[in-house]
Write an enzyme that holds these catalytic residues in place. Structure first.
Site, PDB file in Angstrom:
ATOM      1  N   ARG A  63       0.836  -1.203   0.000  1.00 53.52           N
ATOM      2  CA  ARG A  63       0.000   0.000   0.000  1.00 53.52           C
ATOM      3  C   ARG A  63       0.874   1.258   0.000  1.00 53.52           C
ATOM      4  O   ARG A  63       0.446   2.335  -0.406  1.00 53.52           O
ATOM      5  CB  ARG A  63      -0.953   0.020   1.215  1.00 53.52           C
ATOM      6  CG  ARG A  63      -2.077   1.059   1.064  1.00 53.52           C
ATOM      7  CD  ARG A  63      -2.820   1.336   2.376  1.00 53.52           C
ATOM      8  NE  ARG A  63      -1.936   1.867   3.371  1.00 53.52           N
ATOM      9  CZ  ARG A  63      -1.767   1.360   4.586  1.00 53.52           C
ATOM     10  NH1 ARG A  63      -2.457   0.303   4.969  1.00 53.52           N
ATOM     11  NH2 ARG A  63      -0.909   1.898   5.426  1.00 53.52           N
ATOM     12  N   TYR A 116     -13.876  16.411 -16.936  1.00 57.41           N
ATOM     13  CA  TYR A 116     -14.416  15.059 -16.803  1.00 57.41           C
ATOM     14  C   TYR A 116     -15.507  15.046 -15.719  1.00 57.41           C
ATOM     15  O   TYR A 116     -15.336  15.655 -14.659  1.00 57.41           O
ATOM     16  CB  TYR A 116     -13.262  14.108 -16.446  1.00 57.41           C
ATOM     17  CG  TYR A 116     -13.721  12.717 -16.142  1.00 57.41           C
ATOM     18  CD1 TYR A 116     -14.284  11.928 -17.144  1.00 57.41           C
ATOM     19  CD2 TYR A 116     -13.635  12.189 -14.860  1.00 57.41           C
ATOM     20  CE1 TYR A 116     -14.725  10.650 -16.867  1.00 57.41           C
ATOM     21  CE2 TYR A 116     -14.069  10.916 -14.579  1.00 57.41           C
ATOM     22  CZ  TYR A 116     -14.626  10.151 -15.585  1.00 57.41           C
ATOM     23  OH  TYR A 116     -15.071   8.897 -15.303  1.00 57.41           O
ATOM     24  N   ASP A 190      -4.743  18.452 -16.078  1.00 49.22           N
ATOM     25  CA  ASP A 190      -5.167  17.099 -16.422  1.00 49.22           C
ATOM     26  C   ASP A 190      -4.800  16.878 -17.886  1.00 49.22           C
ATOM     27  O   ASP A 190      -5.409  17.453 -18.789  1.00 49.22           O
ATOM     28  CB  ASP A 190      -6.677  16.954 -16.189  1.00 49.22           C
ATOM     29  CG  ASP A 190      -7.168  15.520 -16.424  1.00 49.22           C
ATOM     30  OD1 ASP A 190      -6.541  14.801 -17.218  1.00 49.22           O
ATOM     31  OD2 ASP A 190      -8.206  15.157 -15.838  1.00 49.22           O
ATOM     32  N   LYS A 215      -6.793   5.687 -19.857  1.00 52.67           N
ATOM     33  CA  LYS A 215      -7.133   6.108 -21.208  1.00 52.67           C
ATOM     34  C   LYS A 215      -5.960   5.821 -22.161  1.00 52.67           C
ATOM     35  O   LYS A 215      -5.530   4.704 -22.259  1.00 52.67           O
ATOM     36  CB  LYS A 215      -7.545   7.590 -21.184  1.00 52.67           C
ATOM     37  CG  LYS A 215      -8.520   7.950 -20.034  1.00 52.67           C
ATOM     38  CD  LYS A 215      -9.895   7.310 -20.181  1.00 52.67           C
ATOM     39  CE  LYS A 215     -10.743   7.402 -18.909  1.00 52.67           C
ATOM     40  NZ  LYS A 215     -10.988   8.727 -18.394  1.00 52.67           N
TER      41      LYS A 215
END
Ligand SMILES: *Cc1c(COP(=O)(O)O)cnc(C)c1O
Length: 399
Positions: A63, A116, A190, A215
């Site tokens: 983690r 988005y 972004d 993406k």
């Protein structure tokens, strides 16, 4: 130093001099020093055995950090020209870690008014509940941006999405970064829609680049993932602290798949852009098409900015047909080769209805004000033969 670390360090050093096409394949990894395997192993392990209390090889628990994820981070940092990279479970996990790293109750964040849908939902429905003042601004309009930056308490965060999903509106990164920094904000871009193959926000003055690696970066509809890249060591440390504290790191297997997918990124982005331009040109000529949005078209209002800021315009475009929303739904239901699905940036061509799919969480008022109409059709142009794609789209437009 371990042989493996030595290989990685040498690879990383040379990576700085490499062209993108070479870095996409080699940066951050080398042949496995134990077996000679040309691909890096998938370190699918929760924990790492320590030699003595306080003595370990830099990895303790997956983690916190993981060698496969670290390899992807070195690769993406080389591609984006950044000193540091943190990979997270999804693009939205990256946005969440970013927001929690920078914002607290009573602090202002300015966000591009076209972004988005999940980004809008996170700020409006989650962060606002913790007292973060999120304001959606037309960052393409520098006067509006200047006014918003000066109105009230200086904002901690300026979050720019360009090109913006789904209308492809562009923001002048250099100008917005200058204004944002003058106002004391951390400027984040972004860069999901263009990737470092086509646009380099850090070189234009941004402090942080955010990616949904889901993406174009991974590119094969196989994973979800996100990344935060920066040259600022303090910001990077804060991102890694947050990622560990909230439990939002990328997993080893999707990280490994992303290492594979990203190898062809420069090649794919060139073809995505070439095919998208062909599709945009065909749609612009089609008698039933009433609006076409693609920055690579000379008719696009910000075409000059696109030419200045981007190497090409990528694989995403949007359009409307006569007959409004009902006619648009018929086109989307009529295609066969194009898959009706959420996501973008993969080898498979996709068609999406932003109003009911990716941008359903954006309030109707904000959608209407920013041109995300009920009749808007979004296309992610994949890597199939473009004539096959055009034939299928043409049939759906006739029907
Ligand atoms: C998809 C997307 C995101 C969110 O990424 P996920 O990996 O789906 O969480 C963020 N920004 C843009 C521009 C996107 O297209």
């Amino acid at each position: 130093m371990l042989a493996r670390e030595l290989t990685q360090e040498l690879t990383q050093e040379t990576a700085a001099a490499w062209d993108l096409a070479t870095a996409a394949i080699h940066a951050g990894t080398g042949p496995d020093p134990v077996t000679g395997a040309i691909l890096p192993p998938i370190h699918q392990s929760t924990t790492f055995v320590q030699e003595a209390v306080g003595r370990h090889k830099g990895f303790t628990y997956s983690r916190t950090a993981n060698p496969t994820v670290a390899a992807l981070e070195r690769r993406l940092a080389a591609l984006e020209g950044a000193e540091h990279c943190s990979c997270l479970a999804t693009g939205l996990a990256a946005t969440t870690a970013l927001a929690l790293a920078l914002l607290g109750a009573g602090e202002r964040a300015l966000i591009s008014d076209v972004a988005y849908g999940g980004t809008v939902r996170l700020f409006r429905q989650i962060l606002a509940g913790f007292g973060v003042e999120a304001e959606f601004v037309d960052t393409a309009d520098l006067e509006a941006l200047r006014a918003a930056l000066a109105a009230g308490r200086p904002p901690r965060l300026l979050f720019v999405e360009t090109p913006a999903n789904p209308t492809l509106k562009l923001t002048d990164i250099a100008a917005a970064a200058r204004l944002g920094k003058e106002a004391g904000a951390v400027v984040v871009v972004d860069n999901t829609l263009l990737t470092p193959a086509l646009q380099r926000p850090l070189a234009l003055g941004a402090d942080v680049v955010l990616h949904s690696t889901t993406k174009f970066i991974e590119g094969h509809n196989a994973t979800v993932g996100g990344a935060l890249l920066t040259d600022d060591p303090a910001l990077h440390e804060r991102f890694d602290f947050l990622r560990n504290a909230i439990g939002a790191i990328q997993s080893p297997f999707p990280a490994w798949l992303t290492l594979q997918g990203v190898k062809t990124l420069p090649l794919r982005m060139a073809r995505h852009s070439e095919s998208a331009l062909r599709v945009a040109e065909a749609l612009e000529r089609h008698p039933r098409v009433t609006r076409i949005l693609y920055p690579g078209l000379p008719s696009f209002p910000q075409h000059e900015l696109a030419r200045r800021q981007q190497r090409a315009s990528g694989g995403l475009l949007a359009f409307e047909v006569e007959g409004g929303a009902d006619a648009a739904v018929r086109v989307m239901n009529g295609v066969r080769l194009w898959a009706l699905a959420e996501n973008l940036g993969a080898v498979e061509s996709l068609v999406t209805h932003p109003a009911t799919m990716t941008h359903a969480a954006v309030p109707r008022e904000q959608r209407e004000r920013t041109g995300i109409t009920d009749g808007l059709i979004r296309l992610s142009v994949g890597l199939e033969n473009v004539d096959d794609l055009l034939a299928d789209l043409g049939r759906a437009l006739e029907g």
